[in-house]
Design an enzyme around this catalytic site. Structure first.
Site, PDB file in Angstrom:
ATOM      1  CD  GLU A 324      -2.882  -1.221   2.323  1.00 22.82           C
ATOM      2  OE1 GLU A 324      -4.071  -1.484   2.085  1.00 22.82           O
ATOM      3  OE2 GLU A 324      -2.433  -0.984   3.463  1.00 22.82           O
TER       4      GLU A 324
HETATM    5  N1  IFG Z   1      -4.309  -4.015   4.556  1.00 22.23           N
HETATM    6  C1  IFG Z   1      -3.067  -3.486   5.132  1.00 22.23           C
HETATM    7  C2  IFG Z   1      -2.874  -3.713   6.616  1.00 22.23           C
HETATM    8  C3  IFG Z   1      -4.171  -3.589   7.403  1.00 22.23           C
HETATM    9  C4  IFG Z   1      -5.215  -4.498   6.786  1.00 22.23           C
HETATM   10  C5  IFG Z   1      -6.462  -4.536   7.655  1.00 22.23           C
HETATM   11  C6  IFG Z   1      -1.956  -5.485   4.261  1.00 22.23           C
HETATM   12  C7  IFG Z   1      -0.694  -6.111   3.700  1.00 22.23           C
HETATM   13  C8  IFG Z   1      -5.513  -4.018   5.400  1.00 22.23           C
HETATM   14  N2  IFG Z   1      -1.935  -4.141   4.425  1.00 22.23           N
HETATM   15  O1  IFG Z   1      -2.895  -6.188   4.559  1.00 22.23           O
HETATM   16  O2  IFG Z   1      -1.948  -2.755   7.114  1.00 22.23           O
HETATM   17  O3  IFG Z   1      -4.603  -2.248   7.461  1.00 22.23           O
HETATM   18  O4  IFG Z   1      -7.332  -5.565   7.250  1.00 22.23           O
END
Ligand code: IFG
Length: 509
Positions: A324
């Site tokens: 992200e």
């Molecule tokens: N995605 C984000 C996490 C977390 C997650 C919550 C990943 C690799 C959503 N990154 O999963 O930091 O915020 O469900």
């Protein structure tokens, strides 16, 4: 008196028991029943080979499980010869190649229990199975009524995947070392062998780095929704690593970058491209932060962090995150990830990263953790990398069970206990087969999870199913058979004081 008790012992008619009726999770590869029983008594002793001092921990570990609930004073000791009747014998053998690295053979007769393995890990996993063959009240911390019978027969068992893990996000909400150790004990009971600690993110930096002290004194001072954060001193962290290692669990530290870095950017102005320190962040947005990828200080920072982490972690991996990075242009992200991988390999560690790192040129032995984009996972395989399967729709334990679950989110999916179990890592993503897969990891993100009770409610029982997916052949697994074995664990979960979610889909006994 002795003769009388010896005669009684040897000719007491044994209660017939059927080993095939036991509800072992993960399901073992093969079970043969001989329809009698071994009686655990105050006379039972645990022996391990004189030559295998590294079995002493496992022997004592077993004794520490048996004694509080039976009231016995069972001791674990080294022996040079074969133990006598009524013993539990832990023995390493180097001509059991069929057991491979983590397999074991558990043989139970009326007079002797033997656990054989090529390595101490296999002995430890045989102990986990033996635990589940005793009545659930064996897990109690206070003395319970016997008898303590174990069905006779033999179990030959070994895991499908070498990496069977869990991830705990200690950044959004901090979990002190004692809580992490309790979590490690629960993971060990189901033969998991890896704990990935998400040690840094926008809301908190949780591991002391001596060369950059503000990361924890400032960057570790808060958490989601504000209030006191927390962090592990290097001594506390080493204690967690040791505790895990004794239970054959490797710790994988994650420093997420270049995104998810607001805690570091708030701690040191010079890490920001505009030279201004960011404010601490206590919300739950993602994708708004980035390290300054074209500043040399950033790479000095990362080198210092990775060097100190490499010294703290005997395990083979350092996780560099990479997810992200929405405000890091791809033309900056790729060279950044390439450079950070070189820093990790310079310190003799293997790279792990979220699936976005597959856009970069992956180092040899790099592993990509598939969470969101199948095309990234296939990119990784095309580069010859292994994939660690953590599909958000199956293994994200912060996903609510259904719309009524008090904690968690549902951006990926609602994940009931059956959905968490009924999938095969080796056929989930076209082009990714068993040989491309390092293993499975269940991830608990803690934006909405604040303590151990809430953690247990979200993690159990789904992680028990994930443990079976990592251990047991897919062809030996199906939900309708598994749910009965799971239902039979309720007394055990209660005796272990695990605050599990009593799903309506499971026939809890
Ligand atoms: N995605 C984000 C996490 C977390 C997650 C919550 C990943 C690799 C959503 N990154 O999963 O930091 O915020 O469900």
């Amino acid at each position: 008196m002795l003769i009388l008790s010896a005669v009684l012992f040897s000719c007491t008619p044994r209660t017939p028991m059927d080993l095939l009726k036991e509800s072992i999770i993960p399901k073992p590869a093969s079970v043969t029943a001989t329809n009698s029983s071994f009686v655990l008594s105050e006379k039972t002793a645990i022996y391990y080979q004189q030559s295998s001092e590294d079995l002493s921990f496992s022997g004592q570990y077993l004794a520490d499980i048996l004694n509080p609930s039976t009231g016995f004073n069972i001791r674990a000791e080294a022996t040079g010869q074969n133990p006598g009747k009524g013993s539990i014998y832990l023995t390493l053998s180097d001509d059991k190649s069929e057991l491979e690295k983590e397999g074991y053979e558990l043989t139970i007769t009326e007079d002797l229990i033997t656990i054989t393995a090529q390595n101490p890990a296999g002995i430890f996993y045989g102990i986990q199975t033996l635990r589940q063959l005793l009545p659930a009240k064996i897990e109690s911390s206070s003395v319970q009524e016997g008898p303590w019978l174990i069905a006779t027969g033999s179990i030959i068992d070994k895991p499908e995947y070498e990496y069977r893990g869990a991830m705990l996000d200690v950044s959004r909400h901090f979990f002190k070392a004692e809580d992490v150790k309790q979590f490690i004990d629960m993971l060990a009971a189901f033969k998991l062998n890896a704990l990935h600690l998400h040690l840094s993110d926008d809301q908190g930096w949780r591991i002391e780095i001596k060369s950059w002290p503000n990361l924890t004194t400032h960057g570790g001072s808060t958490k989601v929704d504000g209030g006191e954060g927390g962090f592990y001193t290097q001594e506390q962290y080493k204690d967690i690593v040791k505790y895990a290692k004794e239970r054959f669990i490797i710790i994988i530290p994650e420093i997420d970058m270049p995104g998810h870095t607001n805690a570091a950017l708030a701690s040191y102005a010079e890490l920001n491209c505009d030279g201004k320190a960011r404010e601490l962040y206590t919300g739950i947005e993602v994708g708004f932060s980035t390290l300054c990828t074209d500043s040399e200080i950033t790479y000095q920072f990362i080198d210092d962090v990775v060097r100190e982490l490499a010294e703290l972690n005997p395990g083979p991996y350092i996780h560099i995150g990479g997810d992200e990075s929405h405000v890091t242009p791809m033309e900056d992200y790729i060279p950044f990830i390439n450079r950070v991988q070189k820093i990790v390999t310079k310190y003799d560690k293997k790279v792990l990263g979220w699936d976005e790192i597959a856009h970069a040129s992956l180092e040899p032995n790099a592993t990509v953790q598939y969470w969101s984009k199948a095309e990234n996972a296939t990119k990784a395989v095309e580069q010859g990398a292994k994939v660690l399967m953590s599909p958000a729709t199956k293994t994200y334990l912060d996903m609510q069970y259904d719309s009524t679950t008090r904690w968690g989110q549902h951006w990926a999916a609602y994940i009931e206990v059956d959905a968490a179990y009924s999938w095969d890592p080796a056929s989930l993503v076209p082009g990714i087969g068993k040989d491309n897969i390092l293993g499975v990891e269940s991830a608990l993100w803690t934006e909405t999870i604040t303590n151990l009770d809430e953690l247990e409610y979200m993690v159990f029982p789904r992680i028990v199913g994930h443990a079976e997916i990592g251990w047991t052949k897919a062809s030996d697994r199906n939900w309708d058979e598994y749910k009965v074995r799971l239902g039979n664990q309720s007394k055990r979960f209660k005796a272990m004081r695990i605050n599990y979610y009593p799903s309506k889909l499971v026939p809890w006994k």
